[in-house]
Design a protein around this motif. Structure first.
Motif, PDB file in Angstrom:
ATOM      1  N   ALA A   1      50.087  27.491  34.523  1.00 49.90           N
ATOM      2  CA  ALA A   1      51.256  28.272  34.936  1.00 49.90           C
ATOM      3  C   ALA A   1      50.854  29.371  35.916  1.00 49.90           C
ATOM      4  O   ALA A   1      51.566  29.640  36.890  1.00 49.90           O
ATOM      5  CB  ALA A   1      51.955  28.864  33.718  1.00 49.90           C
ATOM      6  N   VAL A   2      49.705  29.999  35.669  1.00 55.43           N
ATOM      7  CA  VAL A   2      49.243  31.053  36.576  1.00 55.43           C
ATOM      8  C   VAL A   2      48.876  30.452  37.941  1.00 55.43           C
ATOM      9  O   VAL A   2      49.269  30.973  38.988  1.00 55.43           O
ATOM     10  CB  VAL A   2      48.045  31.819  35.973  1.00 55.43           C
ATOM     11  CG1 VAL A   2      47.436  32.772  36.993  1.00 55.43           C
ATOM     12  CG2 VAL A   2      48.487  32.595  34.731  1.00 55.43           C
TER      13      VAL A   2
ATOM     14  N   SER B   1      49.980  27.737  39.222  1.00 56.70           N
ATOM     15  CA  SER B   1      51.208  27.270  39.849  1.00 56.70           C
ATOM     16  C   SER B   1      51.961  28.440  40.490  1.00 56.70           C
ATOM     17  O   SER B   1      52.454  28.345  41.613  1.00 56.70           O
ATOM     18  CB  SER B   1      52.063  26.570  38.786  1.00 56.70           C
ATOM     19  OG  SER B   1      53.324  26.276  39.292  1.00 56.70           O
ATOM     20  N   MET B   2      52.002  29.561  39.776  1.00 59.75           N
ATOM     21  CA  MET B   2      52.690  30.729  40.315  1.00 59.75           C
ATOM     22  C   MET B   2      52.060  31.204  41.613  1.00 59.75           C
ATOM     23  O   MET B   2      52.742  31.666  42.516  1.00 59.75           O
ATOM     24  CB  MET B   2      52.669  31.852  39.294  1.00 59.75           C
ATOM     25  CG  MET B   2      53.659  32.933  39.611  1.00 59.75           C
ATOM     26  SD  MET B   2      53.338  34.356  38.612  1.00 59.75           S
ATOM     27  CE  MET B   2      52.124  35.142  39.619  1.00 59.75           C
ATOM     28  N   LYS B   3      50.737  31.093  41.698  1.00 60.22           N
ATOM     29  CA  LYS B   3      50.035  31.542  42.903  1.00 60.22           C
ATOM     30  C   LYS B   3      49.882  30.413  43.937  1.00 60.22           C
ATOM     31  O   LYS B   3      49.110  30.548  44.895  1.00 60.22           O
ATOM     32  CB  LYS B   3      48.647  32.066  42.536  1.00 60.22           C
ATOM     33  CG  LYS B   3      48.619  33.199  41.520  1.00 60.22           C
ATOM     34  CD  LYS B   3      49.342  34.451  41.968  1.00 60.22           C
ATOM     35  CE  LYS B   3      48.574  35.243  43.011  1.00 60.22           C
ATOM     36  NZ  LYS B   3      49.214  36.575  43.239  1.00 60.22           N
ATOM     37  N   ASN B   4      50.599  29.321  43.720  1.00 62.40           N
ATOM     38  CA  ASN B   4      50.530  28.163  44.627  1.00 62.40           C
ATOM     39  C   ASN B   4      49.108  27.672  44.861  1.00 62.40           C
ATOM     40  O   ASN B   4      48.726  27.301  45.976  1.00 62.40           O
ATOM     41  CB  ASN B   4      51.194  28.482  45.974  1.00 62.40           C
ATOM     42  CG  ASN B   4      52.679  28.750  45.805  1.00 62.40           C
ATOM     43  OD1 ASN B   4      53.375  28.006  45.102  1.00 62.40           O
ATOM     44  ND2 ASN B   4      53.167  29.812  46.409  1.00 62.40           N
TER      45      ASN B   4
ATOM     46  N   MET C   1      46.979  36.921  38.491  1.00 59.57           N
ATOM     47  CA  MET C   1      48.362  37.062  38.952  1.00 59.57           C
ATOM     48  C   MET C   1      48.486  38.198  39.945  1.00 59.57           C
ATOM     49  O   MET C   1      49.153  38.095  40.966  1.00 59.57           O
ATOM     50  CB  MET C   1      49.280  37.374  37.763  1.00 59.57           C
ATOM     51  CG  MET C   1      49.759  36.177  37.039  1.00 59.57           C
ATOM     52  SD  MET C   1      51.231  36.617  36.090  1.00 59.57           S
ATOM     53  CE  MET C   1      50.540  36.679  34.471  1.00 59.57           C
TER      54      MET C   1
END
Lengths: 148, 111
Positions: free
Chosen positions: B58-59, B61-64, B38
């Motif tokens: 989720a990680v 996805s957060m970092k595209n 992250m």
């Protein structure tokens, strides 16, 4: 989109619910994107929120994450019903963690959560005492006049 | 380097969606600590890890991130596969360990 409007909301976080970890962060990211907040601020808010979620999930039975967004700032407050933190200075040290082994095996509990939250916010405040839970307040300022 | 190049040259197992082969990969990050990813992985990177549980999605996805590659022959958990599919993230696997895979990808990217 009316950018002068203040928006706020809350997410209920459930301790031990690893399956939904990151959900509040994802939802907040979408809200900020719809509002047209600049990506760099969204990235900071996403990391800070995700780490805050993880702390509630790993260490506490439950918590509430509230967000408050206006033209000036993103404010995130996370209040939990956990055991509280005995030594906040120690907890803030990068690499210090009280996470159990199985959490570390998942790649969490590396002692980066609170430092990551602090690094990604302009204002970071943590209030905690043993037996009284923990409240974290973070503010990310949205500089005016910059291109979004 | 595109996702298609990686599929063609490394023939990884594919556990999730059929990815868009034209997606350009400009950077790769290797880590098994999720907070480290992250904090330090670049946006849109490819991620090499041995973690197989649902939080990697989720990680990522957060970092595209368009794709994650699991090493050492590890297989993703069922809910990880489902979530990756719903988030549109490709999940690959290989028997290579992280060093070997990272080396191959490094050469493809910078060689």
């Amino acid at each position: 989109m009316d950018h002068t409007r203040k928006i706020d909301g809350r997410f209920n976080l459930v301790g031990g619910d690893f399956t939904n970890a990151g959900e509040a962060s994802t939802q907040l990211k979408k809200i900020l994107q719809l509002r047209g907040v600049k990506d760099s601020y969204i990235r900071r808010a996403s990391i800070a929120t995700f780490e805050a979620e993880m702390n509630v999930i790993i260490y506490t039975p439950a918590g509430i994450l509230r967000y408050d967004v206006d033209d000036e700032s993103i404010k995130i407050t996370v209040e939990d019903m956990g055991p509280g933190i005995e030594d906040i200075d120690l907890a803030m040290q990068e690499g210090y963690s009280t996470a159990p082994e199985w959490v570390r095996e998942m790649g969490w509990g590396a002692g980066m959560g609170l430092p990551n939250m602090k690094k990604n916010s302009d204002v970071f405040r943590i209030d905690s005492a043993p037996g009284e839970g923990t409240t974290v307040k973070m503010i990310i300022y949205l500089n005016k006049g910059e291109q979004s | 380097m595109t996702i298609g190049d990686i599929i063609n040259q490394l023939s990884p197992d594919s556990f999730s969606i059929e990815p868009d082969r034209d997606i350009e990969i400009k950077d790769v990050y290797v880590s098994d600590l999720l907070s480290d990813v992250m904090a330090n992985a670049g946006e849109g990177s490819l991620w090499i890890t041995l973690q197989t549980h649902i939080n990697i999605v989720a990680v990522a996805s957060m970092k595209n991130m368009p794709a994650v590659i699991l090493v050492n022959g590890r297989k993703p958990e069922g809910e990880t596969v489902q979530k990756a599919a719903s988030e549109g993230i490709a999940l690959f696997g290989t028997d290579m360990h992280a060093f070997e895979l990272a080396g191959r990808l490094y050469n493809m990217l910078h060689g």
